[in-house]
Design a protein around this motif. Structure first.
Motif, PDB file in Angstrom:
ATOM      1  N   LEU A   1      -4.138  -4.642   1.860  1.00 22.73           N
ATOM      2  CA  LEU A   1      -4.914  -4.527   3.096  1.00 22.73           C
ATOM      3  C   LEU A   1      -5.061  -3.042   3.387  1.00 22.73           C
ATOM      4  O   LEU A   1      -4.086  -2.298   3.288  1.00 22.73           O
ATOM      5  CB  LEU A   1      -4.155  -5.229   4.234  1.00 22.73           C
ATOM      6  N   HIS A   2      -6.273  -2.605   3.750  1.00 15.63           N
ATOM      7  CA  HIS A   2      -6.487  -1.178   3.952  1.00 15.63           C
ATOM      8  C   HIS A   2      -7.573  -0.971   4.993  1.00 15.63           C
ATOM      9  O   HIS A   2      -8.433  -1.827   5.165  1.00 15.63           O
ATOM     10  CB  HIS A   2      -6.906  -0.522   2.623  1.00 15.63           C
ATOM     11  N   VAL A   3      -7.520   0.165   5.672  1.00 16.69           N
ATOM     12  CA  VAL A   3      -8.641   0.505   6.553  1.00 16.69           C
ATOM     13  C   VAL A   3      -9.815   0.936   5.675  1.00 16.69           C
ATOM     14  O   VAL A   3      -9.623   1.512   4.606  1.00 16.69           O
ATOM     15  CB  VAL A   3      -8.262   1.607   7.568  1.00 16.69           C
TER      16      VAL A   3
ATOM     17  N   SER B   1       0.881  -1.167   0.000  1.00 13.93           N
ATOM     18  CA  SER B   1       0.000   0.000   0.000  1.00 13.93           C
ATOM     19  C   SER B   1       0.924   1.225   0.000  1.00 13.93           C
ATOM     20  O   SER B   1       1.926   1.198  -0.711  1.00 13.93           O
ATOM     21  CB  SER B   1      -0.935  -0.043   1.218  1.00 13.93           C
ATOM     22  N   HIS B   2       0.641   2.234   0.810  1.00 18.25           N
ATOM     23  CA  HIS B   2       1.449   3.459   0.760  1.00 18.25           C
ATOM     24  C   HIS B   2       1.721   3.977   2.162  1.00 18.25           C
ATOM     25  O   HIS B   2       0.962   3.671   3.093  1.00 18.25           O
ATOM     26  CB  HIS B   2       0.717   4.536  -0.048  1.00 18.25           C
ATOM     27  N   ILE B   3       2.791   4.759   2.332  1.00 16.67           N
ATOM     28  CA  ILE B   3       3.085   5.331   3.654  1.00 16.67           C
ATOM     29  C   ILE B   3       3.103   6.860   3.627  1.00 16.67           C
ATOM     30  O   ILE B   3       3.554   7.487   4.578  1.00 16.67           O
ATOM     31  CB  ILE B   3       4.409   4.796   4.256  1.00 16.67           C
TER      32      ILE B   3
ATOM     33  N   PHE C   1      -3.081   5.059   9.994  1.00 16.57           N
ATOM     34  CA  PHE C   1      -3.462   3.732   9.494  1.00 16.57           C
ATOM     35  C   PHE C   1      -3.644   3.667   7.982  1.00 16.57           C
ATOM     36  O   PHE C   1      -3.349   2.647   7.356  1.00 16.57           O
ATOM     37  CB  PHE C   1      -4.757   3.276  10.188  1.00 16.57           C
ATOM     38  N   ASP C   2      -4.160   4.751   7.401  1.00 15.86           N
ATOM     39  CA  ASP C   2      -4.408   4.791   5.957  1.00 15.86           C
ATOM     40  C   ASP C   2      -3.111   4.480   5.212  1.00 15.86           C
ATOM     41  O   ASP C   2      -2.154   5.246   5.301  1.00 15.86           O
ATOM     42  CB  ASP C   2      -4.931   6.192   5.591  1.00 15.86           C
ATOM     43  N   GLY C   3      -3.078   3.364   4.505  1.00 18.57           N
ATOM     44  CA  GLY C   3      -1.888   2.983   3.750  1.00 18.57           C
ATOM     45  C   GLY C   3      -0.863   2.252   4.598  1.00 18.57           C
ATOM     46  O   GLY C   3      -0.403   1.171   4.241  1.00 18.57           O
TER      47      GLY C   3
HETATM   48 ZN   LIG Z   1      -4.827   4.818   1.418  1.00 13.65          ZN
END
Ligand SMILES: [Zn+2]
Length: 424
Positions: A197-199, A83-85, A94-96
């Motif tokens: 995996l993502h919120v 995902s991404h940071i 949490f997003d990413g």
């Molecule tokens: Zn995201």
């Protein structure tokens, strides 16, 4: 079957999430401001590289500055999770981040458990997913699949007036990024499947008390501006029946946008309104509102936009105005791979975890990757449905559950010959 020997260390994952949130942490308010390419982002990236190395992965930073941690045992094509940071301004932890660190913990757990992958497993942190640095949303994944207008992207500026090309040049001086202008990597032939995996970033899982969502589709998006033009005039001397008030036209258009969205079962938002010239004693001569319409069905979006345009033309006629519709973007809905949806659902059943199919109303790197590589997404609950804000929160148990599902899915996909058909 899922292998009970493989165990995610939820506490370690939680510590990693807390640590990552310290990079770009705001002094007050508890938020994280970590736009891609910023100092905080580069520090976070350096920390992530150390974690990948610590886990025994070989690290590669590609020309688009995507960070890869590769478990190079086994054959290609590889299974990828990530995902991404990067974050939005005053975003959450949490997003990413969960998608990258959850994948890392999943891989660590598989290695601890003695998993011998028949396929390589790679973790990726895509660059500038949020577009909050240079406005290049989904930069890293779009570069990776060769769908980035690189020249335009490099010319965009950040808040400090620096172009991306200048920022990349500056960063290269003090980091191990590859020299030269970025060239689009040609790595697609090496990927068998992509998992993210993502919120959830919405309220449905929490509301329904279901801990996991398996994404079926990522919505399509229509972005547009609706501009009404009338006649600016004196607020005191112009009779009510002699006005060509563009502001009233736009206001009526916005009400129609909502009514028609409910009728058509789509989501639509007018997030920006501009009245011109903008005086308290001047009838607006020009008014426009932005439209963001989303649905999983391209046909439903098309029907909605047509109906809204017809309604706005009718309003314009009644109000003595002209109206123009200017499309800003048109992004097709993206289905997730059917076989991967089944696999993720099976994994949930085997570990006694309830899950539900769901549509993602937000865009993700998975939607960029999906047309090229079979892709699947897992959602875990967001407390109060809040995201892109300091209050963004997913419980340690839910984070660990997400990583556990990722772990079992990676174990299956990397063992033997995964079948990932059913792709559009
Ligand atoms: Zn995201």
């Amino acid at each position: 079957m899922t292998n009970p020997v493989y165990r995610v260390d939820g506490e370690r994952l939680w510590r990693d999430l807390e640590k990552l949130a310290t990079f770009g942490a705001e002094e007050a308010g508890g938020g994280v401001t970590r736009p891609a390419w910023s100092r905080g982002y580069l520090d976070a990236e350096r920390w992530l590289v150390a974690q990948f190395e610590d886990a025994g992965l070989s690290v590669r930073i590609d020309a688009a500055r995507n960070v890869w941690g590769r478990w190079e045992e086994g054959k290609l094509p590889a299974i990828v999770a990530g995902s991404h940071i990067d974050s939005v301004p005053s975003g959450g932890a949490f997003d990413g981040c969960l998608g990258v660190l959850g994948a890392l913990e999943a891989v660590r757990a598989l290695r601890r458990g003695g998993h011998r992958p028949d396929r390589q497993i790679w973790i990726v942190a895509w660059t500038e997913e949020e577009g909050s640095a240079f406005g290049n949303a989904l930069f890293g994944s779009r570069a990776f699949v060769g769908e980035l207008d690189l020249e335009a992207a490099l010319e965009r500026t950040n808040a400090a007036g620096e172009t991306l090309a200048q920022a990349m040049g500056r960063i290269r001086h003090d980091s191990a990024a590859p020299p030269g202008l970025p060239r689009l990597p040609d790595g697609l032939g090496d990927l068998a499947a992509y998992l993210e995996l993502h919120v959830e970033q919405g309220p449905l899982l929490e509301r329904d008390g279901v801990p996991v969502g398996v994404v079926t589709d990522i919505v399509g998006l229509r972005g547009a501006r609706l501009r009404f033009t009338g006649q600016a005039n004196h607020a005191g001397t112009t009779p009510m029946d002699a006005r060509r008030d563009a502001g009233v036209g736009a206001a009526r258009g916005m009400v129609e946008a909502r009514r028609l969205a409910v009728d058509h079962g789509v989501r639509a938002t007018a997030g920006v309104v501009e009245l011109s010239p903008g005086g308290t004693n001047v009838i607006p001569g020009r008014a426009e509102f932005s439209l963001d319409a989303r649905d999983r069905e391209a046909a439903a979006l098309e029907a909605y936009v047509s109906a809204l345009r017809a309604a706005c033309s009718r309003i314009a006629e009644e109000e003595g105005l002209d109206v123009a519709y200017e499309q800003v973007y048109d992004i097709a809905p993206v289905p997730m791979d059917a076989e991967l949806q089944r696999l993720l659902t099976d994994v949930c059943a085997e570990i006694d975890t309830r899950c539900r199919p769901m549509v993602s109303g937000a865009g993700h790197d998975a939607m960029v990757v999906a047309p090229h590589v079979p892709a699947g997404m897992v959602f875990v609950p967001s407390r109060d449905g809040i995201s892109h804000a300091p209050q963004e929160f997913t419980s340690p148990q839910d984070c660990a559950k997400g990583a556990e599902i990722l772990m079992h899915a990676l174990a299956r996909l990397s063992a033997g010959k995964p079948k990932t058909g059913g792709h559009p």
